[in-house]
Design an enzyme around this catalytic site. Structure first.
Site, PDB file in Angstrom:
ATOM      1  N   ILE A 188      -0.094  -2.592   3.500  1.00 29.95           N
ATOM      2  CA  ILE A 188      -0.001  -1.214   2.994  1.00 29.95           C
ATOM      3  C   ILE A 188      -1.364  -0.566   2.876  1.00 29.95           C
ATOM      4  O   ILE A 188      -1.481   0.610   2.579  1.00 29.95           O
ATOM      5  CB  ILE A 188       0.706  -1.141   1.616  1.00 29.95           C
ATOM      6  CG1 ILE A 188       0.068  -2.127   0.621  1.00 29.95           C
ATOM      7  CG2 ILE A 188       2.189  -1.365   1.762  1.00 29.95           C
ATOM      8  CD1 ILE A 188       0.537  -1.927  -0.804  1.00 29.95           C
ATOM      9  N   ASP A 245     -15.609   5.120 -11.867  1.00 24.20           N
ATOM     10  CA  ASP A 245     -15.094   5.631 -10.594  1.00 24.20           C
ATOM     11  C   ASP A 245     -13.701   6.204 -10.797  1.00 24.20           C
ATOM     12  O   ASP A 245     -12.804   5.986  -9.985  1.00 24.20           O
ATOM     13  CB  ASP A 245     -15.083   4.492  -9.557  1.00 24.20           C
ATOM     14  CG  ASP A 245     -14.951   5.025  -8.131  1.00 24.20           C
ATOM     15  OD1 ASP A 245     -15.102   6.244  -7.933  1.00 24.20           O
ATOM     16  OD2 ASP A 245     -14.691   4.209  -7.223  1.00 24.20           O
TER      17      ASP A 245
HETATM   18  P1  AMP Z   1      -7.964  -0.924  -2.954  1.00 19.83           P
HETATM   19  O1  AMP Z   1      -8.687  -2.006  -2.223  1.00 19.83           O
HETATM   20  O2  AMP Z   1      -7.659  -1.237  -4.362  1.00 19.83           O
HETATM   21  O3  AMP Z   1      -8.645   0.419  -2.802  1.00 19.83           O
HETATM   22  O4  AMP Z   1      -6.529  -0.807  -2.209  1.00 19.83           O
HETATM   23  C1  AMP Z   1      -6.385  -0.265  -0.932  1.00 19.83           C
HETATM   24  C2  AMP Z   1      -5.073   0.500  -0.836  1.00 19.83           C
HETATM   25  O5  AMP Z   1      -3.979  -0.377  -1.029  1.00 19.83           O
HETATM   26  C3  AMP Z   1      -4.918   1.596  -1.900  1.00 19.83           C
HETATM   27  O6  AMP Z   1      -5.468   2.813  -1.503  1.00 19.83           O
HETATM   28  C4  AMP Z   1      -3.396   1.690  -2.039  1.00 19.83           C
HETATM   29  O7  AMP Z   1      -2.880   2.553  -1.046  1.00 19.83           O
HETATM   30  C5  AMP Z   1      -2.944   0.283  -1.743  1.00 19.83           C
HETATM   31  N1  AMP Z   1      -2.688  -0.422  -3.008  1.00 19.83           N
HETATM   32  C6  AMP Z   1      -3.572  -1.149  -3.740  1.00 19.83           C
HETATM   33  N2  AMP Z   1      -2.992  -1.649  -4.844  1.00 19.83           N
HETATM   34  C7  AMP Z   1      -1.706  -1.226  -4.824  1.00 19.83           C
HETATM   35  C8  AMP Z   1      -0.584  -1.401  -5.694  1.00 19.83           C
HETATM   36  N3  AMP Z   1      -0.689  -2.102  -6.826  1.00 19.83           N
HETATM   37  N4  AMP Z   1       0.573  -0.833  -5.355  1.00 19.83           N
HETATM   38  C9  AMP Z   1       0.672  -0.097  -4.214  1.00 19.83           C
HETATM   39  N5  AMP Z   1      -0.333   0.115  -3.375  1.00 19.83           N
HETATM   40  C10 AMP Z   1      -1.515  -0.443  -3.650  1.00 19.83           C
END
Ligand code: AMP
Length: 992
Positions: free
Chosen positions: A635, A754
């Site tokens: 995702i 952030d």
């Molecule tokens: P991050 O590395 O935390 O920036 O995560 C990358 C992307 O994964 C985010 O922009 C969200 O689209 C998706 N993502 C991260 N954590 C979640 C979560 N708990 N539920 C749904 N999507 C998530």
């Protein structure tokens, strides 16, 4: 009709120049190139009203002997033009669902046509129609869908040729091919070139895996997953993969190929190890030089063989050095003693050269010689502790004959001695043995020569004695045994044994006054052999009442004083130890040993305070077994690896949907710690509006962080996708959740640094939760992070001025960011400060400008934003105040009815209130283009709104009436008109 004849030579030189430039594109696959075709193109022209009259016309031109074609139309004097120019059938490569159309064209200035300028247009339209087969000359206007209105940036006057280049994207293509068509509605246009291409990620080699050229994905497949193959002489456990972005760039390589044994990585290839170097395993390591005493004469070695005369023992690692035989033991000597007949002690020192080994043992061989005849001693003699496998450098040999000569050979052996035996004849081996020939002879044990009285009191006697020979400084110490008894007793008294190492003096206390005692002293040699005894000597204590001489008193006092001093020191020492043991318990111990430990954690603990970050993870996060996790779909792509949606099924618990963050292979220990750091932080929080950590996988190769799954993903994207679909009440409800989460964090003394809509996640019930808790907190993974002069990376648009200026990050700076989040939410994910550069934003904030209220934003909410953006951070509201205020607003929804005024004087410039060069917009289409609303060009034209003056008169109702229905689009257009009405807003000043 060619209205550009007067400037034809300019056109020709342009074509010549551009022919050179167009060869530089590398990742673009061209599927139609009007100029490169060179000949008659055969494009279909079609005129709506009078089929016999011409619309678009092909015009042939010659340059340097070669011909090229342009299409022109210029029916400006005539009303209601609808002229079509359609390309030939353009075959599509199956994967290319998204193509780019680059058009070079010239548009004549309507003003240059005098009276005809009333109906004259300065734009034309681009259409497309998909088909599975070439339909030849059949043309049905209704089958085409509009892609864009093409408006020139620069208009051509009579003598001043202005060539425009515009590129448009045609999305979601699915059939075998398509046509493009250009609709003219009364402009004077010449199309010079049309180039249709799609983007590809060029074939590449990354992390030792090669990936084929791949067509970049389209809107509904932003990331295209591509499998690769390891380069020659490399391998991988998992199939290497990578993603190709819509823009033709490779991102997130997953799975590391590693060079096979004997090969090392050199510039994305696996190269053989040079002679003299080796690599034993498939790994990312470099070839290492062969270890000591080994060699690898040819290239590509996975191990090094032992040099001649050197060996590896069976338990030696195949990558380790080889060793030689040890040299002979040194300083072999034999010692005999008088009282141990037939016995001698052999001792020696370890060999000078151990051959590089530590497993040295010794064996002893014996030969006995009578005259010149020698033979092995055989079973006749005994060795203590043994004659082979000795680790000590000493052995006692007994049952020897005193009249014989013995030859002892002590050999040093090591783990490779047996191998050397097989490999080389004994005569060729280096000497590992030392030999000694000896016969039994005795050294005299020490003997007591005289015993004398040194001092006496009524209760004690002090004696000393002499020994012969005098013990040498380096020899083993001599011991003495003292026996004494009362002279007059018939029975032998208890014998007191006194050991005085190298001391020939004793003071005996607790004796009876005026009594005679008999003393006998015996010496023992360093090897324990008993020496000669003294004769029995008699000494008498002083009678009761008699004092010893002065010296004795002083001696006694000194002893007593010393004893007192010793007692004082001992007491002091004990007290100190006790105090130290208290001090060492310290605040840490008190913390962990008191009941405090059981209370819920109230203050955030920085995992950096743990010397070993792995311990912090274990403390704050639950370990999950990977077999309880099922990954379903990628995702997102985080900084450390892919993010999956999946299922967690822990034993005895219900299945839950989770997000799984993974750590890509090939990470460094630092990256692993930073990755798991987020879990150490998240695991300390327990709040409805903070993303919940389910657990971590740290004990397996593929580390993971598992959190609750938020179905609607990041807030900024979600709001952009649902522009205008929520009421102010719903938006403020979302903000309430974020504020509550931030209140909790600030109470735990955690500063987020952030906070931005992109770091808020949304679930199906529109509940918002704060996420993104990087350990380094320098925002390495935030694309908005920008390096500041002080070295850190800061998302300028969201950050309070004091945090940008001198890194003063506090909950008050988080409040500033929250103000920006309020703005993002109320503006449905609009980018704060639009297209202004970071530098412009910082300058504007320092000059006291602030973002204007978003369209339809309740006045109370805008007031809250302005409070969050107060320069003086102590005056900003706290998160507790913010939650209370929002609760109040939600309890009385009427308070949200008063809408904030749009006041251009209070704000930073609005987006696109003028052309890019600051001059007013020249046409409605140019204006619509600038606010990315070109799709409504026709609506404006059809409604007769064709000048910017007419645009400025429009009310919100008028915009709705001409067919702009989507709330977000309505707002964008209305908002821009408001900005246009007050052009001075671009320079307006306001102090908060
Ligand atoms: P991050 O590395 O935390 O920036 O995560 C990358 C992307 O994964 C985010 O922009 C969200 O689209 C998706 N993502 C991260 N954590 C979640 C979560 N708990 N539920 C749904 N999507 C998530």
């Amino acid at each position: 009709m060619d209205s550009f004849g007067g400037v034809r030579h300019l056109l020709l030189s342009y074509v010549l120049m551009n022919a050179v430039l167009s060869t530089t594109q590398t990742k673009e696959e061209v599927i139609l190139d009007m100029k490169a075709a060179g000949g008659e193109l055969g494009w279909l022209t079609w005129r709506m009203d009078q089929a016999d009259k011409s619309g678009w016309e092909v015009v042939q031109r010659t340059l340097n002997g070669s011909q090229f074609y342009t299409y022109s139309v210029c029916n400006v004097g005539e009303r209601e033009q609808d002229n079509w120019l359609r390309t030939t059938f353009i075959q599509r490569r199956p994967a290319a669902s998204r193509v780019f159309v680059e058009i070079q064209f010239i548009v004549r200035d309507c003003n240059s046509f005098g009276g005809a300028s009333l109906t004259c247009k300065e734009t034309f339209n681009l259409y497309t129609c998909e088909s599975d087969a070439d339909v030849g000359t059949t043309f049905r206007k209704g089958q085409f869908r509009k892609v864009a209105t093409i408006a020139p940036d620069e208009i051509t006057n009579r003598n001043d040729l202005r060539i425009n280049t515009e590129t448009r994207v045609v999305e979601s293509l699915s059939r075998k091919g398509f046509y493009l068509a250009f609709q003219d509605i009364g402009a004077c246009v010449a199309i010079l070139s049309v180039r249709v291409y799609y983007k590809t990620c060029a074939a590449t080699v990354k992390s030792l895996a090669s990936f084929p050229e791949t067509v970049a994905g389209g809107e509904n497949q932003a990331l295209r997953e591509v499998s690769g193959a390891c380069v020659d002489n490399a391998g991988s456990e998992d199939l290497p993969r990578i993603y190709c972005t819509v823009d033709g760039e490779w991102v997130v390589p997953v799975g590391q190929c590693q060079c096979n044994p004997g090969y090392e990585e050199v510039e994305e290839a696996c190269q053989e190890c040079r002679p003299g170097f080796f690599k034993a395993t498939a790994s990312g390591d470099k070839c290492a030089p062969c270890p000591a005493n080994t060699h690898a004469p040819s290239s590509g070695a996975s191990s090094c063989t032992c040099a001649s005369g050197f060996f590896r023992a069976p338990n030696d690692p195949p990558t380790g050095p080889c060793s030689g035989l040890p040299s002979a033991p040194k300083d072999l000597v034999a010692t005999t003693t008088q009282h141990s007949a037939g016995r001698l002690v052999l001792s020696w020192s370890p060999p000078e050269d151990t051959g590089g080994r530590t497993d040295i043992t010794y064996s002893v061989e014996c030969q006995r010689c009578e005259g010149t005849v020698c033979q092995a001693c055989g079973e006749k003699i005994r060795y203590e502790p043994g004659n082979a496998g000795l680790s000590d450098t000493r052995v006692t040999v007994s049952d020897l004959d005193s009249h014989l000569n013995y030859t002892f050979t002590v050999e040093a052996r090591s783990g490779v001695s047996a191998l050397a035996g097989q490999a080389t004849p004994r005569s060729n081996r280096p000497p590992s043995a030392a030999t000694l020939t000896t016969s039994l002879h005795y050294t005299d044990p020490p003997k007591i020569t005289s015993v004398r009285l040194v001092e006496r009191t009524p209760n004690s006697l002090s004696l000393s004695w002499d020994v012969s020979p005098q013990p040498r400084a380096q020899s083993r110490p001599v011991r003495y045994q003292l026996n004494y008894r009362k002279k007059d007793e018939n029975v032998a008294m208890t014998t007191y044994v006194v050991h005085v190492l190298e001391k020939n003096f004793v003071q005996i206390g607790d004796l009876s006054p005026g009594t005679a005692y008999l003393f006998k002293v015996q010496a023992f040699g360093g090897d324990g052999s008993p020496g000669g005894s003294s004769v029995e000597e008699q000494f008498e204590t002083l009678p009761e009442g008699l004092t010893p001489n002065n010296n004795a008193v002083i001696f006694g006092a000194a002893v007593g004083g010393a004893a007192m001093l010793f007692i004082v020191i001992a007491v002091l020492f004990l007290c100190r130890r006790k105090r130290n043991s208290h001090a060492r318990q310290g605040p840490e111990d008190t913390y962990f040993s008191s009941s405090e430990q059981l209370k819920p954690l109230k203050t955030y603990v920085d995992p950096h305070t743990y010397e070993d970050p792995n311990i912090a993870v274990l403390k704050f996060a639950t370990e999950i077994h990977p077999s309880h996790i099922t990954k379903q779909k990628v995702i997102g792509a985080g900084e450390f690896g892919e993010v999956y949606r999946g299922i967690l099924k822990a034993p005895g618990r219900k299945e839950v949907a989770v997000a799984i963050k993974t750590l890509k292979p090939g990470y460094t220990e630092k990256q692993r710690q930073d990755f798991l750091g987020e879990a150490s932080i998240m695991g300390q929080f327990a709040h409805q509006n903070i993303i919940r950590l389910e657990g971590v996988v740290t004990k397996f190769k593929h580390a993971m962080i598992v959190t609750e799954y938020m179905e609607n993903g990041a807030l900024d994207r979600y709001l952009r996708d649902h522009d205008g679909e929520f009421s102010s009440f719903q938006l403020v409800g979302m903000l309430r959740g974020i504020a509550a989460g931030m209140k909790y964090l600030s109470e735990m003394s955690y500063v987020h640094r952030d906070l931005a809509a992109r770091n808020i996640l949304v679930n199906t019930t529109l509940e918002c939760k704060v996420s993104d808790f990087g350990l380094s907190r320098v925002l390495e993974d935030d694309p908005e992070g920008t390096y500041t002069t002080s070295g850190g990376k800061i998302p300028i648009r969201w950050t309070a001025p004091e945090a940008i200026a001198y890194r003063k990050f506090t909950s008050a700076s988080d409040v500033w960011s929250f103000g920006i989040v309020i703005w993002e939410v109320m503006a449905f994910g609009e980018r704060p400060y639009w297209d202004m550069s970071n530098h412009e934003v910082m300058k504007a904030i320092n000059e006291a400008f602030r973002l204007p209220a978003p369209m339809d934003c309740p006045s109370a909410v805008y007031q809250l934003m302005l409070q969050c953006w107060l320069q003086d951070r102590s005056k900003r509201p706290r998160f507790g105040d913010i939650v209370s205020l929002i609760d109040k607003l939600l309890r009385s929804p009427d308070s949200l009815k008063a809408i904030a005024d749009f006041d251009p004087r209070v704000s930073i410039r609005l987006p696109s209130t003028s052309g890019s060069d600051g001059s007013p917009f020249r046409s409605v289409s140019e204006w619509l283009e600038s606010i990315k609303m070109s799709q409504y060009s026709e609506n404006f034209t059809c409604a007769g709104v064709v000048t910017m003056d007419q645009v400025l008169q429009m009310k919100n109702e008028d915009i709705k009436n001409i067919g702009v229905r989507l709330p977000g689009h309505l707002k964008r257009i209305a908002y821009s008109i408001l900005g246009l009405k007050d052009q001075t807003s671009t320079l307006s000043v306001f102090a908060v």
